[in-house]
Write a protein that holds these residues in place. Structure first.
Motif, PDB file in Angstrom:
ATOM      1  N   PHE A 122       0.766  -0.975   0.229  1.00 45.85           N
ATOM      2  CA  PHE A 122      -0.210  -0.154  -0.019  1.00 45.85           C
ATOM      3  C   PHE A 122       0.757   1.565  -0.702  1.00 45.85           C
ATOM      4  O   PHE A 122       1.150   2.246  -0.476  1.00 45.85           O
ATOM      5  CB  PHE A 122      -0.959  -0.421   1.479  1.00 45.85           C
ATOM      6  CG  PHE A 122      -1.437   1.245   1.571  1.00 45.85           C
ATOM      7  CD1 PHE A 122      -2.611   1.888   1.090  1.00 45.85           C
ATOM      8  CD2 PHE A 122      -1.092   2.437   2.775  1.00 45.85           C
ATOM      9  CE1 PHE A 122      -3.165   2.530   0.609  1.00 45.85           C
ATOM     10  CE2 PHE A 122      -1.845   3.658   2.167  1.00 45.85           C
ATOM     11  CZ  PHE A 122      -3.095   3.686   2.023  1.00 45.85           C
ATOM     12  N   PHE A 123       1.754   1.451   0.700  1.00 41.44           N
ATOM     13  CA  PHE A 123       2.554   2.253   0.896  1.00 41.44           C
ATOM     14  C   PHE A 123       3.342   2.493  -0.201  1.00 41.44           C
ATOM     15  O   PHE A 123       3.704   3.937  -1.540  1.00 41.44           O
ATOM     16  CB  PHE A 123       3.305   2.529   2.132  1.00 41.44           C
ATOM     17  CG  PHE A 123       4.765   3.332   1.893  1.00 41.44           C
ATOM     18  CD1 PHE A 123       3.984   4.866   2.575  1.00 41.44           C
ATOM     19  CD2 PHE A 123       6.190   3.100   1.727  1.00 41.44           C
ATOM     20  CE1 PHE A 123       5.299   5.967   2.769  1.00 41.44           C
ATOM     21  CE2 PHE A 123       6.704   4.638   2.353  1.00 41.44           C
ATOM     22  CZ  PHE A 123       6.166   5.702   2.577  1.00 41.44           C
TER      23      PHE A 123
ATOM     24  N   LYS B  52       4.890   5.790  -5.557  1.00 45.64           N
ATOM     25  CA  LYS B  52       4.834   5.694  -7.258  1.00 45.64           C
ATOM     26  C   LYS B  52       4.080   6.221  -7.750  1.00 45.64           C
ATOM     27  O   LYS B  52       4.042   6.728  -8.725  1.00 45.64           O
ATOM     28  CB  LYS B  52       4.417   3.763  -7.601  1.00 45.64           C
ATOM     29  CG  LYS B  52       5.553   3.070  -7.637  1.00 45.64           C
ATOM     30  CD  LYS B  52       5.606   1.956  -7.586  1.00 45.64           C
ATOM     31  CE  LYS B  52       6.540   0.759  -7.388  1.00 45.64           C
ATOM     32  NZ  LYS B  52       7.405  -0.288  -8.173  1.00 45.64           N
ATOM     33  N   MET B  53       2.374   6.685  -7.045  1.00 46.44           N
ATOM     34  CA  MET B  53       1.248   7.090  -7.356  1.00 46.44           C
ATOM     35  C   MET B  53       2.115   8.441  -7.311  1.00 46.44           C
ATOM     36  O   MET B  53       1.727   9.660  -8.438  1.00 46.44           O
ATOM     37  CB  MET B  53       1.568   7.898  -6.718  1.00 46.44           C
ATOM     38  CG  MET B  53      -0.325   8.488  -6.963  1.00 46.44           C
ATOM     39  SD  MET B  53      -1.313   8.331  -5.374  1.00 46.44           S
ATOM     40  CE  MET B  53      -0.383   9.418  -3.795  1.00 46.44           C
ATOM     41  N   ILE B  54       3.584   9.433  -6.786  1.00 40.52           N
ATOM     42  CA  ILE B  54       3.340  10.485  -6.857  1.00 40.52           C
ATOM     43  C   ILE B  54       4.746  10.897  -7.304  1.00 40.52           C
ATOM     44  O   ILE B  54       5.525  12.184  -7.674  1.00 40.52           O
ATOM     45  CB  ILE B  54       3.645  11.525  -5.618  1.00 40.52           C
ATOM     46  CG1 ILE B  54       3.594  12.625  -5.107  1.00 40.52           C
ATOM     47  CG2 ILE B  54       4.368  10.741  -4.899  1.00 40.52           C
ATOM     48  CD1 ILE B  54       2.301  13.222  -5.613  1.00 40.52           C
TER      49      ILE B  54
ATOM     50  N   GLY C 266       4.669   1.737   6.024  1.00 44.66           N
ATOM     51  CA  GLY C 266       4.119   0.545   5.061  1.00 44.66           C
ATOM     52  C   GLY C 266       6.058  -0.346   5.070  1.00 44.66           C
ATOM     53  O   GLY C 266       5.916  -1.581   5.336  1.00 44.66           O
ATOM     54  N   ALA C 267       6.627   0.151   6.272  1.00 42.56           N
ATOM     55  CA  ALA C 267       7.982  -0.243   6.796  1.00 42.56           C
ATOM     56  C   ALA C 267       8.126  -1.818   7.699  1.00 42.56           C
ATOM     57  O   ALA C 267       8.520  -2.329   7.701  1.00 42.56           O
ATOM     58  CB  ALA C 267       8.660   0.592   7.653  1.00 42.56           C
ATOM     59  N   PHE C 268       7.019  -1.170   8.439  1.00 39.47           N
ATOM     60  CA  PHE C 268       6.186  -2.167   9.676  1.00 39.47           C
ATOM     61  C   PHE C 268       6.052  -3.398   8.669  1.00 39.47           C
ATOM     62  O   PHE C 268       6.301  -4.737   9.274  1.00 39.47           O
ATOM     63  CB  PHE C 268       5.188  -1.754   9.865  1.00 39.47           C
ATOM     64  CG  PHE C 268       4.678  -3.095  11.341  1.00 39.47           C
ATOM     65  CD1 PHE C 268       4.953  -3.069  12.595  1.00 39.47           C
ATOM     66  CD2 PHE C 268       3.514  -3.519  10.549  1.00 39.47           C
ATOM     67  CE1 PHE C 268       4.759  -4.840  12.918  1.00 39.47           C
ATOM     68  CE2 PHE C 268       2.458  -4.403  11.082  1.00 39.47           C
ATOM     69  CZ  PHE C 268       3.481  -5.276  12.878  1.00 39.47           C
TER      70      PHE C 268
ATOM     71  N   ALA D  14      11.441   4.182  -2.656  1.00 40.03           N
ATOM     72  CA  ALA D  14      10.157   4.853  -2.108  1.00 40.03           C
ATOM     73  C   ALA D  14      10.559   6.306  -1.277  1.00 40.03           C
ATOM     74  O   ALA D  14       9.519   7.102  -1.010  1.00 40.03           O
ATOM     75  CB  ALA D  14       9.840   3.954  -0.741  1.00 40.03           C
ATOM     76  N   ALA D  15      11.757   6.807  -1.453  1.00 41.18           N
ATOM     77  CA  ALA D  15      12.730   7.272  -0.943  1.00 41.18           C
ATOM     78  C   ALA D  15      13.051   8.491  -1.809  1.00 41.18           C
ATOM     79  O   ALA D  15      13.404  10.133  -1.630  1.00 41.18           O
ATOM     80  CB  ALA D  15      13.091   7.554   0.061  1.00 41.18           C
ATOM     81  N   LEU D  16      12.281   8.394  -3.303  1.00 35.60           N
ATOM     82  CA  LEU D  16      13.125   8.962  -4.766  1.00 35.60           C
ATOM     83  C   LEU D  16      12.640  10.611  -4.190  1.00 35.60           C
ATOM     84  O   LEU D  16      13.394  11.416  -4.232  1.00 35.60           O
ATOM     85  CB  LEU D  16      12.199   8.753  -5.810  1.00 35.60           C
ATOM     86  CG  LEU D  16      12.655   9.536  -7.264  1.00 35.60           C
ATOM     87  CD1 LEU D  16      13.564   8.080  -8.083  1.00 35.60           C
ATOM     88  CD2 LEU D  16      12.032  10.543  -7.489  1.00 35.60           C
TER      89      LEU D  16
END
Length: 437
Positions: free
Chosen positions: A50-51, A56-58, A209-211, A281-283
């Motif tokens: 989900f996260f 990726k959506m943004i 998300g990380a969890f 995820a961190a871009l």
């Protein structure tokens, strides 16, 4: 006339409210759930997915808006070509160096020696999907895939290279039109403010998300899978740390900043990459932080998204190290010529691999399929631990691109070095005090 002092340090945020602390807690909690309650851990895969889907959506809007505003803001198109040439020169040199480092370490440590695996006994079916994807990834196919079906589809299909391609063309067109296009550029810059605020909102759910991602990984594969083939995992992690701290550290020192302080500055993003096993995820957050630290907006907008496909230091180290591990495990002795061929093929096949989970495994399959001396079926040996190595690949790729953006900014004389070092030291850079009264 009075002057108002600007504080040297920003107001401290409580520990529990800091994103990196929340991500650390989430990773530890996820690992514990996955270890002690593996069934529950496996069921927690959706929050991680989900996260990553949220991020990726943004990504496409962030890249498009950053690159367009950066190129249009340069005014001189020669500057765009110069930055691109310097960036690709940097990528080529350090990607090749990463491959060589992996090759040397594999020959010195020989993590696969003594396993005496008969390739005929390996489960080739386990890697069939990856081999098929690798076979379909040709050079012509890769180049054609850069061109989107429409300009809009580049923003909807999730391809970094397609988005980058359209953004560069659009930015160049804006620059050529000149003054009549200024309202469009102003709108793009205002949209960028909104999108980056949205990035900040999405990052607040990063701990969730990380969890989920860590709980699933440990629950599915088990912490015990790190013990199996531990020599390869340990060698890969050591080599990657050596590359970041020593090799990239030397580059950082030569350009006036500390790699250790840069790691500390990007700690929240690195923990996010660790938790999700995806550098994508961190871009968006990386772009924002580099700009805030004094790197030129246009340079960051070009170098970082391009580097996510062409500057994959961690993936390159993994490919030569893993390929030689498989050869050693299967008692295949490679000549120097064969190792150099392997290196050359890996240098080409690694280009265009996105920084997402599994991409390194697919490019390894592509490399081995062209070098018949090493059995592709041998990839079954490392399939179970690839997820754990994927995290290290992503972390190394991420740091490589952060350093690349700073270095190219410095080469272009568009790096505010005092501001960078102040940010890395955790201080607010000194600014002219406003006059009051």
């Amino acid at each position: 006339m009075k002057l108002t002092a600007i504080p040297d340090r920003p107001e401290r945020t409580p520990l529990y409210a800091q994103l990196y602390v929340q991500v650390v807690v989430a990773i530890v909690a996820g690992a514990l759930v996955g270890h002690f309650y593996p069934t529950t851990g496996e069921a927690l895969k959706p929050p991680g997915d989900f996260f990553i889907k949220l991020v990726k959506m943004i990504i496409a809007p962030v890249i498009f808006l950053s690159v367009v505003s950066g190129i249009a803001g340069m005014r001189e198109l020669s500057s765009v070509g110069r930055v691109a040439a310097k960036a690709f020169g940097y990528f080529l040199f350090f990607s090749t160096l990463a491959l060589i480092v992996g090759l040397i370490v594999a020959n010195v440590v020989r993590p696969g020696a003594g396993m005496n695996i008969d390739p005929a006994t390996l489960d080739a079916g386990a890697v069939a999907t990856y081999a098929k994807q690798a076979h379909e990834t040709t050079l012509v196919g890769f180049v054609m895939a850069i061109i989107p079906t429409t300009m809009v589809s580049a923003l909807t299909e999730g391809s970094i290279l397609q988005t980058l391609f359209v953004a560069i063309l659009f930015g160049v067109a804006l620059s050529l039109v000149g003054k009549p296009a200024e309202p469009v550029l102003d709108l793009i810059e205002r949209l960028a403010l909104v999108v980056f605020r949205l990035v900040g909102i999405l990052m607040r759910v990063a701990p969730v998300g990380a969890f989920g991602a860590i709980a699933f990984t440990i629950g599915r594969y088990g912490a015990g899978s790190l013990v199996n083939l531990g020599a390869l995992v340990a060698t890969f992690y050591f080599t990657s740390i050596f590359f970041v701290v020593v090799v990239l550290g030397a580059v950082a020192r030569l350009h006036g900043f500390s790699i250790l302080r840069l790691i500390a500055y990007l700690k929240a993003e690195l923990l996010l990459v660790l938790g999700t096993s995806s550098s994508e995820a961190a871009l968006p957050s990386l772009i924002a932080k580099l700009e805030d630290a004094g790197c030129d907006k246009a340079v960051v907008g070009l170098v970082v998204p391009t580097g996510y496909s062409f500057n994959l230091d961690g993936t390159n180290i993994y490919m030569t190290l893993a390929a030689l591990f498989i050869a050693q495990a299967c008692n295949v002795e490679l000549t120097l010529g064969q190792e150099l061929l392997l290196l050359g093929v890996a240098m080409l096949s690694s280009k265009g691999a996105a920084g997402v989970t599994g991409a390194g495994f697919i490019t390894l399959a592509a490399t081995l399929s062209i070098v018949p001396s090493v059995p592709v079926a041998g990839m079954a040996l490392i399939l179970g631990i690839d997820r754990f190595m994927s995290e290290c690949r992503s972390l190394t790729n991420f740091m490589g691109n952060a350093v690349a953006a700073i270095v190219v900014s410095r080469w272009e004389n568009k790096l505010d070095l005092p501001r960078l070092n102040a940010r890395l030291a955790g201080k607010t850079p000194a600014e002219p005090a406003p006059a009051i009264g």
